[in-house]
Design a protein around this motif. Structure first.
Motif, mmCIF file in Angstrom:
data_model
loop_
_atom_site.group_PDB
_atom_site.id
_atom_site.type_symbol
_atom_site.label_atom_id
_atom_site.label_comp_id
_atom_site.label_asym_id
_atom_site.label_seq_id
_atom_site.Cartn_x
_atom_site.Cartn_y
_atom_site.Cartn_z
ATOM 1 N N ALA A 87 0.848 -1.201 0.000
ATOM 2 C CA ALA A 87 0.000 0.000 0.000
ATOM 3 C C ALA A 87 0.877 1.242 0.000
ATOM 4 C CB ALA A 87 -0.917 -0.006 1.211
ATOM 5 N N LYS B 34 1.115 5.618 -0.321
ATOM 6 C CA LYS B 34 0.314 6.685 0.270
ATOM 7 C C LYS B 34 -0.896 7.049 -0.572
ATOM 8 C CE LYS B 34 0.655 10.529 3.234
ATOM 9 N NZ LYS B 34 -0.192 11.621 2.822
ATOM 10 N N PRO B 35 -0.747 7.134 -1.885
ATOM 11 C CA PRO B 35 -1.920 7.532 -2.682
ATOM 12 C C PRO B 35 -3.097 6.610 -2.439
ATOM 13 C CG PRO B 35 0.024 7.576 -4.012
ATOM 14 C CD PRO B 35 0.433 7.048 -2.687
ATOM 15 N N SER C 15 -4.768 7.338 0.907
ATOM 16 C CA SER C 15 -5.662 8.485 1.051
ATOM 17 C C SER C 15 -6.975 8.245 0.347
ATOM 18 C CB SER C 15 -4.997 9.748 0.532
ATOM 19 O OG SER C 15 -4.552 9.530 -0.787
ATOM 20 N N ARG D 37 -10.644 8.015 2.071
ATOM 21 C CA ARG D 37 -11.823 8.754 1.661
ATOM 22 C C ARG D 37 -12.991 7.803 1.492
ATOM 23 N NH1 ARG D 37 -10.492 11.998 -3.369
ATOM 24 N NH2 ARG D 37 -8.455 11.987 -2.458
ATOM 25 N N GLU E 70 -18.931 16.588 -2.280
ATOM 26 C CA GLU E 70 -18.633 17.936 -2.730
ATOM 27 C C GLU E 70 -19.913 18.713 -2.960
ATOM 28 O OE1 GLU E 70 -14.749 16.085 -4.942
ATOM 29 O OE2 GLU E 70 -16.450 16.786 -6.104
ATOM 30 N N LEU F 293 -13.910 28.792 4.958
ATOM 31 C CA LEU F 293 -13.172 28.447 3.750
ATOM 32 C C LEU F 293 -12.651 29.709 3.085
ATOM 33 C CD1 LEU F 293 -15.596 25.851 2.222
ATOM 34 C CD2 LEU F 293 -13.487 25.391 3.399
ATOM 35 N N SER F 294 -11.561 29.547 2.362
ATOM 36 C CA SER F 294 -11.018 30.699 1.661
ATOM 37 C C SER F 294 -11.956 31.107 0.534
ATOM 38 C CB SER F 294 -9.655 30.327 1.097
ATOM 39 O OG SER F 294 -9.384 31.035 -0.065
ATOM 40 N N ALA G 257 -11.234 31.632 -2.312
ATOM 41 C CA ALA G 257 -10.859 30.995 -3.579
ATOM 42 C C ALA G 257 -11.781 29.831 -3.912
ATOM 43 C CB ALA G 257 -9.416 30.515 -3.510
ATOM 44 N N PRO H 65 3.467 8.174 5.288
ATOM 45 C CA PRO H 65 4.587 8.583 4.415
ATOM 46 C C PRO H 65 5.825 7.719 4.610
ATOM 47 C CG PRO H 65 3.599 10.470 5.459
ATOM 48 C CD PRO H 65 2.983 9.262 6.102
ATOM 49 N N CYS I 147 5.631 4.317 3.043
ATOM 50 C CA CYS I 147 5.670 4.236 1.585
ATOM 51 C C CYS I 147 7.010 4.663 1.045
ATOM 52 C CB CYS I 147 4.587 5.077 0.926
ATOM 53 S SG CYS I 147 3.337 5.656 2.021
ATOM 54 N N GLN J 190 1.755 17.624 -2.295
ATOM 55 C CA GLN J 190 1.447 17.585 -0.864
ATOM 56 C C GLN J 190 1.832 18.881 -0.184
ATOM 57 O OE1 GLN J 190 3.370 14.105 0.518
ATOM 58 N NE2 GLN J 190 2.085 12.835 -0.781
ATOM 59 N N PRO K 22 -7.920 26.081 4.158
ATOM 60 C CA PRO K 22 -9.087 25.292 3.785
ATOM 61 C C PRO K 22 -9.963 26.081 2.823
ATOM 62 C CG PRO K 22 -8.883 25.455 6.165
ATOM 63 C CD PRO K 22 -7.805 26.301 5.595
ATOM 64 N N GLY L 24 -8.866 26.591 -0.131
ATOM 65 C CA GLY L 24 -7.920 27.177 -1.058
ATOM 66 C C GLY L 24 -7.856 26.398 -2.356
ATOM 67 N N ARG L 25 -7.339 27.051 -3.376
ATOM 68 C CA ARG L 25 -7.364 26.491 -4.713
ATOM 69 C C ARG L 25 -5.959 26.257 -5.225
ATOM 70 N NH1 ARG L 25 -10.854 28.866 -9.777
ATOM 71 N NH2 ARG L 25 -10.962 26.896 -10.888
ATOM 72 N N GLU M 193 -5.675 14.324 -7.247
ATOM 73 C CA GLU M 193 -6.701 13.795 -6.332
ATOM 74 C C GLU M 193 -6.062 12.961 -5.235
ATOM 75 O OE1 GLU M 193 -9.262 11.781 -8.990
ATOM 76 O OE2 GLU M 193 -10.667 13.465 -9.122
ATOM 77 N N ASP M 194 -5.024 12.200 -5.615
ATOM 78 C CA ASP M 194 -4.359 11.379 -4.610
ATOM 79 C C ASP M 194 -3.704 12.223 -3.541
ATOM 80 O OD1 ASP M 194 -3.215 8.907 -7.002
ATOM 81 O OD2 ASP M 194 -5.054 9.065 -5.825
ATOM 82 N N GLY N 267 -4.906 14.694 -2.235
ATOM 83 C CA GLY N 267 -5.906 15.102 -1.272
ATOM 84 C C GLY N 267 -6.763 16.271 -1.703
ATOM 85 N N PHE N 268 -6.703 16.646 -2.978
ATOM 86 C CA PHE N 268 -7.525 17.743 -3.453
ATOM 87 C C PHE N 268 -8.873 17.214 -3.924
ATOM 88 C CE2 PHE N 268 -4.693 21.272 -3.256
ATOM 89 C CZ PHE N 268 -3.430 20.739 -3.379
ATOM 90 N N TYR N 269 -9.872 18.087 -3.826
ATOM 91 C CA TYR N 269 -11.211 17.731 -4.273
ATOM 92 C C TYR N 269 -11.612 18.593 -5.452
ATOM 93 C CZ TYR N 269 -11.728 15.108 0.037
ATOM 94 O OH TYR N 269 -11.573 14.211 1.046
ATOM 95 N N CYS N 270 -12.710 18.171 -6.114
ATOM 96 C CA CYS N 270 -13.229 18.950 -7.237
ATOM 97 C C CYS N 270 -12.135 19.229 -8.250
ATOM 98 C CB CYS N 270 -13.784 20.299 -6.762
ATOM 99 S SG CYS N 270 -15.442 20.207 -6.124
ATOM 100 N N PHE O 56 -9.256 21.774 -5.199
ATOM 101 C CA PHE O 56 -9.545 22.547 -4.007
ATOM 102 C C PHE O 56 -9.161 21.770 -2.772
ATOM 103 C CE2 PHE O 56 -11.830 26.119 -5.687
ATOM 104 C CZ PHE O 56 -12.237 25.661 -6.916
ATOM 105 N N LYS O 57 -8.697 22.489 -1.768
ATOM 106 C CA LYS O 57 -8.443 21.865 -0.476
ATOM 107 C C LYS O 57 -9.706 22.068 0.347
ATOM 108 C CE LYS O 57 -5.625 22.207 3.666
ATOM 109 N NZ LYS O 57 -4.410 22.770 4.255
ATOM 110 N N LEU O 58 -10.462 21.003 0.537
ATOM 111 C CA LEU O 58 -11.737 21.151 1.243
ATOM 112 C C LEU O 58 -11.703 20.425 2.580
ATOM 113 C CD1 LEU O 58 -14.237 20.698 -1.683
ATOM 114 C CD2 LEU O 58 -13.588 22.782 -0.533
#
Lengths: 373, 328
Positions: free
Chosen positions: A26, A28-29, A32, A36, A117, A151-152, A154, B36, B39, B231, B239, B241-242, B303-304, B306-309, B326-328
């Motif tokens: 396994a 890290k990717p 995560s 999720r 989302e 949230l920001s 952005a 970390p 791996c 990362q 949070p 942030g883009r 995405e791996d 940890g970003f969304y959307c 996005f960091k959500l």
């Protein structure tokens, strides 16, 4: 008992996930993404256990039940592979207990992973609504809303349609509120606690309730309407409008599925409304006072009434929008009158035709064309 | 025992990449004992891994040095070469990045591998024009402001300073930053909202949750460990942030792909030799574009991390892709 079995099944699924997590390859990717998926699985389990709990449960008790199920499951291990899987499931249980405790703590930042989302976007848009009086229907309002959630600004980049997203979200929200109110009223009628209203009154009340939801934003509502008229927003706004009108007519008792013009009370399963909104109840007591108008005419009429009343409301300055409600009354009365007139015309027409037919037969008899001796 | 050996290997590996850090550098080992280290131990356990430098294979430790040398050589002629190679279209790409970003007033931007500062300058201009437009709108709405209103407006303008947008340009290469600073001075951009920081994308010299927007334009393919850079991006973003990345990518249209390949391998190194006097650097540039993962793969990497959307848009038929998360 069923709950315990379901928990066992869920625990088994969790064990499967856990063994993958503990595998040496396994990276890290994978961790995560699994985490999720984990959190979503945990949420599903929570929902499952919550849905079939006895009514006295709270969210914390459901999560402790989840723990009980999991521990009961691991206590039941007695196969040879159990020990290995048990050790493998320990990191899983650690991870599971981690997200579980944070699920209880709804305010934590980890809570973000538990909603999709779309749900987060809906939350941002809802919190943006309070800034609409100040910034109008715009990205600035959305940015201010995001900031209140921590949230920001952005994160407004998530909304490709910008202000359109905000307006459409608000409209969808109002429509679902209205449907809840109508369903509640309908339940009251079914329980016998309230009198069923006449169709005209029902329509008037429904439209008035719906339009009153605009009152807090009435200053900027013209801007919202113009946003809805933008070409890329028209399909969505028409869709919302049509579902609104459909819902109102459904709760008014219209069950017609055909367009031939006659009123057929069909069984709910064949009703055209089931695919339109999944949470419909099926009232049997409300019967429309006016019938004989077909499906399209009814909806077109109500759409016209709703749109014109909305326009009147936007420029109305009377106290509590009394002018608007008077206008609404008059329009509904017009529609009712038109329906009655149509009926009268139809029956008069039939009578006239019959009279003409009778006159023709008499004439034929008199002139001797009818050789029926 | 084995764990401490792995930790040592990792720290030594990182020391080679780190340039002078501006602020507090976050030690890499305190990312937690579980994920970390378990791996990364795998890769370090095999000793010096090798990676690609263009079409060459070089040890990982060397790649950073060679990239540094490439950009040290091209720094002076970087902008001229950009214009020549892309026929000026790179300006359009960067403008489209800004339009997609649509920064609200008061956001903080971190432009990594920002070298000559193109993105940061555009960002500051955009925010300034937006603020002017807002002020004009506010002025129009208040029909006749009283003298009190005008005086309060003047006083709040000074208070706007700390709330103003700030852009931080971070680059591993001092030469590129020097060129950027010279450009800023010549363009007359006020130094108020602009900072220049030397730093490695794999180990940013910033605290957590600092920035609203993180951009990296045409820089991430030069990073040795892209996932580490992603990362780090996640770490320094607030949070909500883009993360935005502009990078060369795979052309979707096969006809265009053929033309693009011919142009890249035949024309660009020649241009490099003629204009900048450096064939090899531009050969590296073209080869590194080919080695970079394609749009979908890079989206998966984002995405791996940890970003969304996460979404991407192809610009100029896939020559350049704009990824956003996005960091959500």
């Amino acid at each position: 008992m069923a709950a315990l079995l379901r928990g066992l099944r869920a625990g088994r699924a969790l064990r499967g996930l856990g063994s993958v997590v503990a595998a040496p390859t396994a990276t890290k990717p994978q961790c995560s993404s699994l985490r999720r998926g984990f959190h979503r699985a945990a949420q599903r389990l929570q929902d499952e256990s919550k849905s079939d709990k006895p009514p006295s449960s709270s969210s914390s008790s459901s999560s402790t039940t989840y723990h009980e199920h999991y521990q009961a499951h691991s206590a039941h291990q007695d196969t040879a592979t159990a020990s290995q899987e048990h050790s493998a499931s320990d990191p899983a249980s650690e991870e599971a207990s981690g997200p579980n405790t944070s699920y209880q703590d709804q305010g934590g930042e980890q809570g973000e992973e538990y909603e999709t989302e779309e749900q987060l976007q809906a939350r941002i848009l809802t919190s943006a609504l309070e800034f609409v009086p100040q910034h109008g229907w715009s990205l600035e309002a959305i940015a201010a809303g995001a900031e209140t959630l921590g949230l920001s600004s952005a994160s407004t980049g998530m909304f490709n349609n910008g202000a359109g997203d905000l307006v459409l979200h608000f409209i969808a929200d109002c429509n679902s509120q209205l449907t809840e109110i109508l369903a509640e009223q309908h339940k009251q009628v079914q329980l016998g606690q309230a009198e069923p209203k006449k169709t005209a009154d029902f329509l008037r009340d429904a439209v008035e309730t719906r339009l009153r939801m605009h009152i807090p934003y009435i200053e900027s509502w013209p801007q919202a309407m113009s946003i809805l008229l933008l070409p890329h927003n028209i399909p969505d706004s028409l869709k919302h409008l049509s579902t609104l009108v459909d819902d109102i007519w459904y709760y008014a008792g219209d069950r017609s599925t055909d367009v031939s013009g006659s009123y057929h009370p069909r069984s709910p399963s064949s009703s055209a409304h089931t695919f339109l909104s999944p949470f419909h109840h099926h009232p049997h007591n409300i019967r429309p006072a006016t019938s004989q108008m077909n499906w399209y005419t009814k909806r077109a009429a109500l759409t016209g009434i709703y749109n014109t009343t909305e326009l009147v409301m936007v420029q109305d300055s009377s106290p509590d929008f009394q002018d608007t409600w008077n206008f609404l009354d008059n329009r509904i009365q017009d529609v009712v009158n038109m329906a009655t007139t149509a009926k009268q015309v139809q029956s008069t027409g039939e009578a006239v035709v019959q009279g003409l037919m009778g006159a023709a037969v008499t004439l034929k008899n008199l002139t001797g064309i009818n050789q029926r001796r | 025992m084995a764990a401490s050996v792995r930790l040592l290997l990792r720290l030594s590996h990182r020391n080679i990449n780190v340039a002078a850090a501006g602020g507090s550098a976050r030690p890499g080992c305190c990312w937690g004992p579980t994920g970390p280290s378990s791996c990364r131990c795998f890769s370090d356990a095999t000793g010096d891994r090798s990676t690609h430098f263009g079409f060459e294979t070089v040890p990982e430790t060397e790649k950073a040095k060679r990239v540094y040398k490439v950009f040290e050589n091209v720094a002076q002629k970087y902008d001229v070469m950009n214009d020549a190679m892309s026929l000026g279209i790179h300006r359009v790409w960067k403008d489209m990045l800004l339009r997609a970003m649509h920064p609200q007033p008061g956001v903080r931007l971190l432009d990594v591998a920002g070298g000559t500062g193109d993105i940061a300058f555009r960002f500051l201009e955009y925010v300034q024009s937006q603020q002017e437009r807002q002020k004009r709108r506010a002025a129009r709405s208040t029909q006749t402001p009283s003298w009190q209103d005008i005086s309060t407006n003047y006083s709040t303008e000074d208070e706007d300073g700390p709330q103003e947008s700030k852009a931080v340009v971070c680059d591993i290469n001092k030469e590129m930053l020097k060129v950027g600073k010279q450009k800023a001075d010549s363009m007359g951009i006020s130094a108020a909202g602009l900072s220049w920081v030397v730093g490695d994308a794999e180990e940013l010299p910033f605290d957590d949750d600092q920035f609203d927007i993180y951009t990296i334009a045409f820089g991430i393919r030069n990073v040795t460990h892209i996932d580490q850079a992603l990362q780090e991006a996640l770490r320094v973003l607030k949070p909500g942030g883009r993360f935005m990345c502009l990078e060369f990518s795979k052309v979707t249209n096969p006809v265009l792909a053929r033309l693009y390949d011919t142009y890249s391998f035949q024309m660009i190194p020649v241009l490099g030799e003629v204009i900048a006097g450096d064939w090899k650097s531009y050969q590296y540039l073209v080869e590194s574009i080919r080695k970079f993962p394609d749009q979908e793969e890079f989206k998966g990497m984002i995405e791996d991390a940890g970003f969304y959307c996460v979404h991407y848009h192809n610009l100029t038929g896939g020559v350049v892709a704009l990824h956003s998360g996005f960091k959500l």
